[in-house]
Design a protein around this motif. Structure first.
Motif, PDB file in Angstrom:
ATOM      1  N   ALA A 225      13.720 -47.514  14.641  1.00  0.00           N
ATOM      2  CA  ALA A 225      14.974 -46.581  14.289  1.00  0.00           C
ATOM      3  C   ALA A 225      15.628 -46.635  16.018  1.00  0.00           C
ATOM      4  N   ASN A 226      14.745 -46.912  16.955  1.00  0.00           N
ATOM      5  CA  ASN A 226      15.881 -46.999  18.460  1.00  0.00           C
ATOM      6  C   ASN A 226      16.453 -48.063  18.681  1.00  0.00           C
ATOM      7  N   GLY A 227      16.042 -49.322  17.549  1.00  0.00           N
ATOM      8  CA  GLY A 227      16.473 -50.542  17.596  1.00  0.00           C
ATOM      9  C   GLY A 227      17.551 -50.696  17.132  1.00  0.00           C
ATOM     10  N   LEU A 228      17.613 -49.999  16.328  1.00  0.00           N
ATOM     11  CA  LEU A 228      18.935 -49.902  15.119  1.00  0.00           C
ATOM     12  C   LEU A 228      20.089 -48.307  15.329  1.00  0.00           C
ATOM     13  N   GLY A 229      19.298 -47.805  16.824  1.00  0.00           N
ATOM     14  CA  GLY A 229      20.355 -46.492  17.283  1.00  0.00           C
ATOM     15  C   GLY A 229      20.720 -45.734  15.918  1.00  0.00           C
ATOM     16  N   LEU A 230      19.379 -45.396  15.101  1.00  0.00           N
ATOM     17  CA  LEU A 230      19.019 -44.233  14.135  1.00  0.00           C
ATOM     18  C   LEU A 230      18.320 -42.782  15.270  1.00  0.00           C
ATOM     19  N   VAL A 231      18.296 -41.801  14.418  1.00  0.00           N
ATOM     20  CA  VAL A 231      17.688 -40.716  14.784  1.00  0.00           C
ATOM     21  C   VAL A 231      16.134 -40.677  13.911  1.00  0.00           C
ATOM     22  N   ALA A 232      14.740 -40.806  14.791  1.00  0.00           N
ATOM     23  CA  ALA A 232      14.194 -40.488  13.448  1.00  0.00           C
ATOM     24  C   ALA A 232      13.056 -38.969  13.888  1.00  0.00           C
ATOM     25  N   VAL A 233      12.918 -38.719  12.791  1.00  0.00           N
ATOM     26  CA  VAL A 233      12.202 -36.757  13.017  1.00  0.00           C
ATOM     27  C   VAL A 233      10.793 -37.190  12.446  1.00  0.00           C
ATOM     28  N   ALA A 234       9.837 -36.508  12.843  1.00  0.00           N
ATOM     29  CA  ALA A 234       8.575 -36.693  12.259  1.00  0.00           C
ATOM     30  C   ALA A 234       8.405 -35.336  11.610  1.00  0.00           C
ATOM     31  N   GLU A 235       8.136 -36.092  10.177  1.00  0.00           N
ATOM     32  CA  GLU A 235       7.331 -35.025   9.749  1.00  0.00           C
ATOM     33  C   GLU A 235       6.713 -34.508   9.212  1.00  0.00           C
ATOM     34  N   GLY A 236       6.141 -33.228   8.649  1.00  0.00           N
ATOM     35  CA  GLY A 236       4.997 -32.490   8.882  1.00  0.00           C
ATOM     36  C   GLY A 236       3.911 -32.634   9.674  1.00  0.00           C
ATOM     37  N   VAL A 237       4.300 -31.861  11.010  1.00  0.00           N
ATOM     38  CA  VAL A 237       3.999 -31.494  12.365  1.00  0.00           C
ATOM     39  C   VAL A 237       3.258 -30.649  12.525  1.00  0.00           C
ATOM     40  N   GLU A 238       1.729 -30.397  13.014  1.00  0.00           N
ATOM     41  CA  GLU A 238       0.970 -29.474  12.156  1.00  0.00           C
ATOM     42  C   GLU A 238       0.227 -29.115  13.555  1.00  0.00           C
ATOM     43  N   THR A 239       0.048 -29.575  14.585  1.00  0.00           N
ATOM     44  CA  THR A 239      -0.302 -29.363  16.244  1.00  0.00           C
ATOM     45  C   THR A 239      -0.003 -29.863  16.759  1.00  0.00           C
ATOM     46  N   ALA A 240       0.052 -29.087  18.275  1.00  0.00           N
ATOM     47  CA  ALA A 240       0.381 -29.308  19.839  1.00  0.00           C
ATOM     48  C   ALA A 240       0.602 -31.129  19.869  1.00  0.00           C
ATOM     49  N   GLU A 241      -1.260 -31.482  19.509  1.00  0.00           N
ATOM     50  CA  GLU A 241      -1.781 -32.703  20.221  1.00  0.00           C
ATOM     51  C   GLU A 241      -0.858 -33.978  19.405  1.00  0.00           C
ATOM     52  N   GLN A 242      -0.036 -33.420  17.951  1.00  0.00           N
ATOM     53  CA  GLN A 242       0.659 -34.309  17.137  1.00  0.00           C
ATOM     54  C   GLN A 242       1.868 -34.371  17.881  1.00  0.00           C
ATOM     55  N   ALA A 243       2.400 -33.745  17.908  1.00  0.00           N
ATOM     56  CA  ALA A 243       3.878 -33.005  18.711  1.00  0.00           C
ATOM     57  C   ALA A 243       4.331 -33.989  20.203  1.00  0.00           C
ATOM     58  N   ALA A 244       2.897 -34.114  20.816  1.00  0.00           N
ATOM     59  CA  ALA A 244       2.550 -34.048  22.374  1.00  0.00           C
ATOM     60  C   ALA A 244       2.390 -35.814  21.984  1.00  0.00           C
ATOM     61  N   GLU A 245       1.892 -36.273  21.058  1.00  0.00           N
ATOM     62  CA  GLU A 245       2.085 -37.927  21.034  1.00  0.00           C
ATOM     63  C   GLU A 245       3.093 -38.672  20.373  1.00  0.00           C
ATOM     64  N   LEU A 246       3.345 -37.914  19.263  1.00  0.00           N
ATOM     65  CA  LEU A 246       5.106 -38.775  18.616  1.00  0.00           C
ATOM     66  C   LEU A 246       5.724 -38.590  20.268  1.00  0.00           C
ATOM     67  N   TYR A 247       5.945 -37.708  20.542  1.00  0.00           N
ATOM     68  CA  TYR A 247       6.708 -37.365  21.958  1.00  0.00           C
ATOM     69  C   TYR A 247       6.608 -38.704  23.583  1.00  0.00           C
ATOM     70  N   ARG A 248       5.287 -39.016  23.166  1.00  0.00           N
ATOM     71  CA  ARG A 248       4.595 -40.081  24.285  1.00  0.00           C
ATOM     72  C   ARG A 248       5.371 -41.180  23.433  1.00  0.00           C
ATOM     73  N   ILE A 249       4.593 -41.295  22.352  1.00  0.00           N
ATOM     74  CA  ILE A 249       5.623 -42.927  21.860  1.00  0.00           C
ATOM     75  C   ILE A 249       6.957 -43.052  20.996  1.00  0.00           C
ATOM     76  N   GLY A 250       7.337 -41.897  21.493  1.00  0.00           N
ATOM     77  CA  GLY A 250       9.058 -41.979  21.268  1.00  0.00           C
ATOM     78  C   GLY A 250      10.124 -40.969  20.580  1.00  0.00           C
ATOM     79  N   TYR A 251       8.966 -40.315  20.153  1.00  0.00           N
ATOM     80  CA  TYR A 251      10.136 -39.548  19.202  1.00  0.00           C
ATOM     81  C   TYR A 251      10.470 -37.985  19.652  1.00  0.00           C
ATOM     82  N   ARG A 252      12.072 -38.215  19.576  1.00  0.00           N
ATOM     83  CA  ARG A 252      12.334 -36.796  19.950  1.00  0.00           C
ATOM     84  C   ARG A 252      13.080 -35.469  18.965  1.00  0.00           C
ATOM     85  N   ARG A 253      12.811 -36.155  18.191  1.00  0.00           N
ATOM     86  CA  ARG A 253      12.655 -35.296  16.713  1.00  0.00           C
ATOM     87  C   ARG A 253      11.372 -34.672  16.135  1.00  0.00           C
TER      88      ARG A 253
END
Ligand code: C2E
Ligand code: CA
Ligand code: CA
Ligand code: CA
Length: 275
Positions: A225-253
């Protein structure tokens, strides 16, 4: 043995008949339900990481029937697709979501964008793009505010659906590829389709905090997504741990119960929150 097999065979046919009967009943009830006003929309926030500020909402249809109670869209949308009612139901969904967005706009509480799910049959229906243009004009919503969410399978066959996606983009509407990564040709589609948003399926998000295949795929998808200039949205985030890990690997939505469940429109306006 012949007798037992025969019995099993008849029972199997019986199940099929039951299923066909139930499907036919459901199809007929959906028709009545639309006229009776039994459908409504709920809206789920899509947030920016890491702080969780709301940047968009996705509209999701709900059906409440006096006899059946709540029936999930996973059950009735496929039936509406097969009976063709999805065309009319989809028009109602689009118009209702656009009217709601216009109201939020007038109240000064509109999120940046709003998403509407569009099924394969609806997308391929002649006149769909004209309908979108007409409903936007009628409600006074700017095309750039609308995100049409389509699944990979809806555009897989090419033809009318792909043409519709191109024309929607020309209109200024954004396209999101839903359940990204679960279809047959996820990456191939990105070469040809004017998509701006990838909604990374919750199956990859679920196990993102554990070392394993899903985490590797979630990481690869954000890089694509980043390489192509697209926005990636992570679906089904249920915990703070998931959100933190997603942010760490580059997700912004992100989107999911951790940030907000789908809710009635009234409950999401600033006035109600303040009240
Ligand atoms: P979808 O477009 O992938 O929608 C996301 C689904 O995930 C929604 O289920 C939502 O309630 C659920 N969800 C959101 N956050 C979480 C979470 O943190 N954990 C879990 N486990 N689930 C979460 P819903 O509303 O039951 O919708 C199911 C599917 O039905 C949708 O999947 C979409 O394919 C279809 N659908 C829903 N509304 C519409 C509509 O208005 N039009 C069309 N054509 N299809 C719709
Ligand atoms: Ca969706
Ligand atoms: Ca999805
Ligand atoms: Ca889905």
């Amino acid at each position: 043995a012949a007798k037992a097999d025969g019995g099993r065979h008849r029972r199997y046919d019986g199940d099929l008949d039951d299923r066909a009967g139930e499907e036919a009943r459901l199809g007929a009830e959906l028709r009545t339900a639309l006229d009776a006003g039994e459908f409504h929309l709920v809206y789920q926030p899509i947030v920016e990481l890491p702080y969780g500020n709301v940047v968009a909402v996705e509209s999701l249809v709900r059906w409440w029937n006096p006899e059946r109670g709540y029936v999930g869209p996973d059950v009735f949308i496929p039936v509406a697709e097969r009976t063709g009612l999805i065309v009319e139901l989809g028009e109602w969904i689009l118009r209702t979501a656009c009217r709601q967005y216009a109201q939020w706009w007038r109240q000064g509480v509109a999120p940046h964008r709003f998403g509407v799910n569009v099924s394969a049959r609806q997308l391929a229906e002649p006149g769909f793009v004209d309908l979108v243009a007409a409903v936007l004009a009628e409600t006074g919503v700017h095309p750039a505010r609308l995100v049409v969410e389509v699944t990979e399978t809806a555009v897989f066959g090419g033809g009318a659906a792909v043409r519709a996606v191109r024309e929607l983009t020309e209109l200024g509407v954004e396209i999101a590829l839903d359940d990204f990564g679960t279809g047959h040709s996820s990456l191939g589609l990105l070469q040809t389709l004017p998509v701006r948003v990838l909604k990374v399926d919750k199956s990859f998000v679920e196990n993102v905090t554990m070392a394993g295949r899903h985490a590797v795929i979630a990481t690869s998808l954000i890089q694509v997504a980043n390489g192509l200039g697209l926005v990636a949205v992570a679906e089904g985030v249920e915990t703070a741990e998931q959100a933190a890990e997603l942010y760490r690997i580059g997700y912004r939505r992100a989107q999911g119960y951790h940030f907000g469940r789908p809710a009635m429109a009234q409950l999401t306006t600033a006035e109600q929150v303040a009240a």
